[in-house]
Motif scaffolding. Structure first.
Motif, PDB file in Angstrom:
ATOM      1  N   UNK A   5      30.952  35.715 -74.443  1.00 54.94           N
ATOM      2  CA  UNK A   5      30.340  35.040 -73.293  1.00 54.94           C
ATOM      3  C   UNK A   5      30.379  35.928 -72.053  1.00 54.94           C
ATOM      4  N   UNK A   6      31.417  36.729 -71.927  1.00 53.28           N
ATOM      5  CA  UNK A   6      31.575  37.557 -70.730  1.00 53.28           C
ATOM      6  C   UNK A   6      30.484  38.611 -70.588  1.00 53.28           C
ATOM      7  N   UNK A   7      29.764  38.904 -71.672  1.00 53.57           N
ATOM      8  CA  UNK A   7      28.699  39.903 -71.600  1.00 53.57           C
ATOM      9  C   UNK A   7      27.403  39.345 -71.013  1.00 53.57           C
ATOM     10  N   UNK A   8      27.327  38.033 -70.857  1.00 49.64           N
ATOM     11  CA  UNK A   8      26.099  37.412 -70.363  1.00 49.64           C
ATOM     12  C   UNK A   8      25.914  37.667 -68.878  1.00 49.64           C
ATOM     13  N   UNK A   9      24.640  37.794 -68.487  1.00 45.40           N
ATOM     14  CA  UNK A   9      24.304  37.979 -67.073  1.00 45.40           C
ATOM     15  C   UNK A   9      23.361  36.873 -66.613  1.00 45.40           C
ATOM     16  N   UNK A  10      23.368  36.634 -65.313  1.00 47.06           N
ATOM     17  CA  UNK A  10      22.456  35.673 -64.696  1.00 47.06           C
ATOM     18  C   UNK A  10      21.116  36.312 -64.339  1.00 47.06           C
ATOM     19  N   UNK A  11      21.065  37.613 -64.217  1.00 50.54           N
ATOM     20  CA  UNK A  11      19.870  38.331 -63.764  1.00 50.54           C
ATOM     21  C   UNK A  11      18.635  37.892 -64.569  1.00 50.54           C
ATOM     22  N   UNK A  12      17.484  37.621 -63.879  1.00 49.09           N
ATOM     23  CA  UNK A  12      17.139  37.951 -62.496  1.00 49.09           C
ATOM     24  C   UNK A  12      17.562  36.931 -61.446  1.00 49.09           C
ATOM     25  N   UNK A  13      18.331  35.932 -61.804  1.00 50.13           N
ATOM     26  CA  UNK A  13      18.860  35.012 -60.818  1.00 50.13           C
ATOM     27  C   UNK A  13      19.932  35.717 -59.976  1.00 50.13           C
ATOM     28  N   UNK A  14      20.335  35.072 -58.906  1.00 55.29           N
ATOM     29  CA  UNK A  14      21.329  35.645 -58.006  1.00 55.29           C
ATOM     30  C   UNK A  14      22.643  35.863 -58.758  1.00 55.29           C
ATOM     31  N   UNK A  15      23.242  37.020 -58.542  1.00 57.95           N
ATOM     32  CA  UNK A  15      24.543  37.334 -59.117  1.00 57.95           C
ATOM     33  C   UNK A  15      25.537  37.590 -57.992  1.00 57.95           C
ATOM     34  N   UNK A  16      26.732  37.011 -58.137  1.00 59.79           N
ATOM     35  CA  UNK A  16      27.769  37.147 -57.121  1.00 59.79           C
ATOM     36  C   UNK A  16      29.117  36.897 -57.783  1.00 59.79           C
ATOM     37  N   UNK A  17      30.222  37.338 -57.153  1.00 60.20           N
ATOM     38  CA  UNK A  17      31.540  37.162 -57.766  1.00 60.20           C
ATOM     39  C   UNK A  17      31.888  35.709 -58.094  1.00 60.20           C
ATOM     40  N   UNK A  18      31.367  34.752 -57.306  1.00 59.89           N
ATOM     41  CA  UNK A  18      31.685  33.353 -57.558  1.00 59.89           C
ATOM     42  C   UNK A  18      30.659  32.656 -58.446  1.00 59.89           C
ATOM     43  N   UNK A  19      29.756  33.430 -59.037  1.00 56.88           N
ATOM     44  CA  UNK A  19      28.724  32.871 -59.910  1.00 56.88           C
ATOM     45  C   UNK A  19      28.786  33.572 -61.260  1.00 56.88           C
ATOM     46  N   UNK A  20      28.883  32.814 -62.338  1.00 52.81           N
ATOM     47  CA  UNK A  20      28.887  33.429 -63.654  1.00 52.81           C
ATOM     48  C   UNK A  20      27.849  32.763 -64.545  1.00 52.81           C
ATOM     49  N   UNK A  21      27.578  33.377 -65.682  1.00 50.66           N
ATOM     50  CA  UNK A  21      26.474  32.959 -66.541  1.00 50.66           C
ATOM     51  C   UNK A  21      26.881  31.942 -67.603  1.00 50.66           C
ATOM     52  N   UNK A  22      28.108  31.477 -67.578  1.00 49.99           N
ATOM     53  CA  UNK A  22      28.551  30.470 -68.547  1.00 49.99           C
ATOM     54  C   UNK A  22      29.764  29.759 -67.969  1.00 49.99           C
ATOM     55  N   UNK A  23      30.128  28.624 -68.564  1.00 48.69           N
ATOM     56  CA  UNK A  23      31.369  27.963 -68.194  1.00 48.69           C
ATOM     57  C   UNK A  23      31.978  27.317 -69.435  1.00 48.69           C
ATOM     58  N   UNK A  24      33.100  26.636 -69.259  1.00 46.95           N
ATOM     59  CA  UNK A  24      33.796  26.035 -70.393  1.00 46.95           C
ATOM     60  C   UNK A  24      32.955  24.971 -71.085  1.00 46.95           C
ATOM     61  N   UNK A  25      32.049  24.343 -70.350  1.00 46.08           N
ATOM     62  CA  UNK A  25      31.186  23.324 -70.956  1.00 46.08           C
ATOM     63  C   UNK A  25      30.330  23.928 -72.053  1.00 46.08           C
ATOM     64  N   UNK A  26      29.776  25.103 -71.803  1.00 43.95           N
ATOM     65  CA  UNK A  26      28.977  25.786 -72.826  1.00 43.95           C
ATOM     66  C   UNK A  26      29.796  25.983 -74.098  1.00 43.95           C
ATOM     67  N   UNK A  27      31.020  26.457 -73.932  1.00 47.78           N
ATOM     68  CA  UNK A  27      31.868  26.720 -75.091  1.00 47.78           C
ATOM     69  C   UNK A  27      32.197  25.441 -75.854  1.00 47.78           C
ATOM     70  N   UNK A  28      32.482  24.356 -75.127  1.00 49.95           N
ATOM     71  CA  UNK A  28      32.791  23.085 -75.787  1.00 49.95           C
ATOM     72  C   UNK A  28      31.587  22.548 -76.550  1.00 49.95           C
ATOM     73  N   UNK A  29      30.397  22.684 -75.980  1.00 53.69           N
ATOM     74  CA  UNK A  29      29.183  22.232 -76.660  1.00 53.69           C
ATOM     75  C   UNK A  29      28.941  23.030 -77.933  1.00 53.69           C
ATOM     76  N   UNK A  30      29.161  24.329 -77.859  1.00 50.32           N
ATOM     77  CA  UNK A  30      28.980  25.180 -79.043  1.00 50.32           C
ATOM     78  C   UNK A  30      29.983  24.792 -80.130  1.00 50.32           C
ATOM     79  N   UNK A  31      31.221  24.578 -79.750  1.00 48.15           N
ATOM     80  CA  UNK A  31      32.236  24.182 -80.735  1.00 48.15           C
ATOM     81  C   UNK A  31      31.858  22.884 -81.442  1.00 48.15           C
ATOM     82  N   UNK A  32      31.395  21.887 -80.691  1.00 47.78           N
ATOM     83  CA  UNK A  32      31.014  20.612 -81.299  1.00 47.78           C
ATOM     84  C   UNK A  32      29.804  20.786 -82.211  1.00 47.78           C
TER      85      UNK A  32
END
Length: 400
Positions: A5-32
């Motif tokens: 997941x850490x390899x994902x980027x938001x580009x071309x959307x805004x990228x900033x230290x407080x913005x990332x391309x995934x969160x724990x919700x994504x991971x939980x949905x994938x697991x289910x």
């Protein structure tokens, strides 16, 4: 091997230290989804912001996944992330029957708007397989009991799950019988400053402000209706219609006509009102939200002006040629998803600078506390304040 997941980027959307391309919700949905044991062809994913869900499932061998993302930036980010990871096996679709036909499992990143959630849950109950399960998830701090109530209108069983890593899933099953007509889009007449007849606004659930004028748009329309000096210049430089995806909507006038762009058009209120007041102008309405674009197109049809307005689903007007617009109208957002961030407005200021011809005008309305005037001067050109209320400011910038 676990998906990165850490390899994902938001580009071309805004990228900033407080913005990332995934969160724990994504991971939980994938697991289910992986635990459910359904095939990729039976899975639909809605609201996968930058592709984290679809790509993680594809990496686990699920093929034929159907994906719907509202934002053009998200769609482009998914394509870029897929190419970088060497993954495929998914198809991107609109919120339509083809997205959900035969789907037995629907994964949803909960939208901010209850209206958007209502439209999506109705669509799942209406078009998916009779035994469909909808698993919706979000960050706990953004979730409300009202979301459960909305899901309950379309499903018999709505079961919130225990929170994990500050995220929570809601499992909905037992699709209810749907009404003959879906709840969205809705259409409402609205009074527009400077116009005798009401304007009909049409809105899908995900469109900002719904079928009404938001306060900022109303203030900008008041300025447009009251300022004689804001009329378009007599010499104009029309946009090249061949450069636009939706150029077939543009009428063949055979003469040079001024080009006006509603950048981030929402339901199309600014574009429609301007086109009705200035029949000589060619108006382009563009937004990165698919729900907004569908709403704007329906708004133009409802007002009988669809042949005079080009509506495009695009990221910051990227398909509009450089130096082609005489006037840009802009009511920029100051949120990126659930985060307050001015990056979205900055991207639109830069887009306006690119598409305006020298001497062209940008009219911007924004929350007064944001103080964008100096930034507009730096990025566009000389900027003057036309109106200021306790909440909103309208400025006029001249492209250098």
């Amino acid at each position: 091997m676990d998906f990165s997941y850490a390899s994902l980027r938001r580009f071309p959307d805004v990228e900033a230290p407080n913005l990332q391309a995934w969160d724990a919700t994504d991971e939980l949905l994938v697991q289910r989804a992986l635990a459910a044991g359904v095939t990729g062809e039976e899975i639909a994913v809605i609201g996968d912001e930058y592709g984290a869900i679809a790509l993680a499932l594809a990496d686990a061998g699920r093929q034929g996944i159907r994906v719907h993302q509202d934002l053009a930036t998200g769609r482009r980010a998914l394509a870029r992330n897929a190419a970088a990871a060497g993954l495929g096996g998914f198809v991107s679709l609109e919120l339509e029957p083809a997205l959900l036909d035969g789907a037995r499992l629907v994964l949803l990143q909960l939208p901010k708007s209850l209206a958007e959630l209502e439209e999506i849950s109705d669509a799942v109950a209406r078009w998916a397989a009779p035994d469909v399960t909808l698993i919706a998830g979000g960050r706990v701090k953004h979730m409300t009991l009202a979301q459960n109530e909305v899901l309950g209108r379309s499903f018999e069983n709505v079961q919130p799950q225990r929170a994990e890593r500050k995220s929570r899933l809601i499992v909905a099953s037992g699709a209810r019988e749907v009404p003959v007509e879906p709840p969205y889009p809705v259409a409402e007449p609205v009074e527009v400053p400077g116009r005798v007849e009401a304007l009909t606004l049409v809105a899908h659930g995900g469109a900002f402000a719904g079928a009404r004028l938001d306060i900022g748009t109303r203030v900008l329309l008041e300025v447009l209706s009251g300022e004689e000096r804001l009329r378009l210049p007599s010499v104009a430089h029309p946009v090249s219609s061949s450069a636009l995806r939706a150029s077939a909507q543009r009428p063949a006038t055979g003469a040079s006509t001024p080009t006006v762009v509603d950048l981030g058009c929402g339901t199309g209120a600014l574009a429609a009102a301007y086109a009705l007041a200035h029949p000589e102008a060619h108006v382009i309405a563009t937004d990165r939200s698919a729900a907004a674009v569908a709403s704007a197109r329906a708004t133009m049809i409802a007002n009988g002006i669809q042949d005079r307005i080009t509506v495009t689903h695009d990221d910051a007007g990227s398909e509009i040629p450089d130096h082609s617009a005489d006037l840009v109208l802009l009511n920029p957002p100051f949120h990126l998803g659930s985060s307050i961030h001015t990056g979205a407005a900055t991207r639109l200021f830069d887009a306006a600078a690119r598409i305006l011809r020298p001497g062209g005008e940008l009219l911007t309305v924004y929350n007064s506390h944001l103080g964008y005037k100096s930034e507009l001067t730096r990025r566009i050109g000389p900027t003057e304040q036309l109106r200021r209320t306790p909440k909103f400011t309208v400025t006029r910038s001249i492209r250098r």
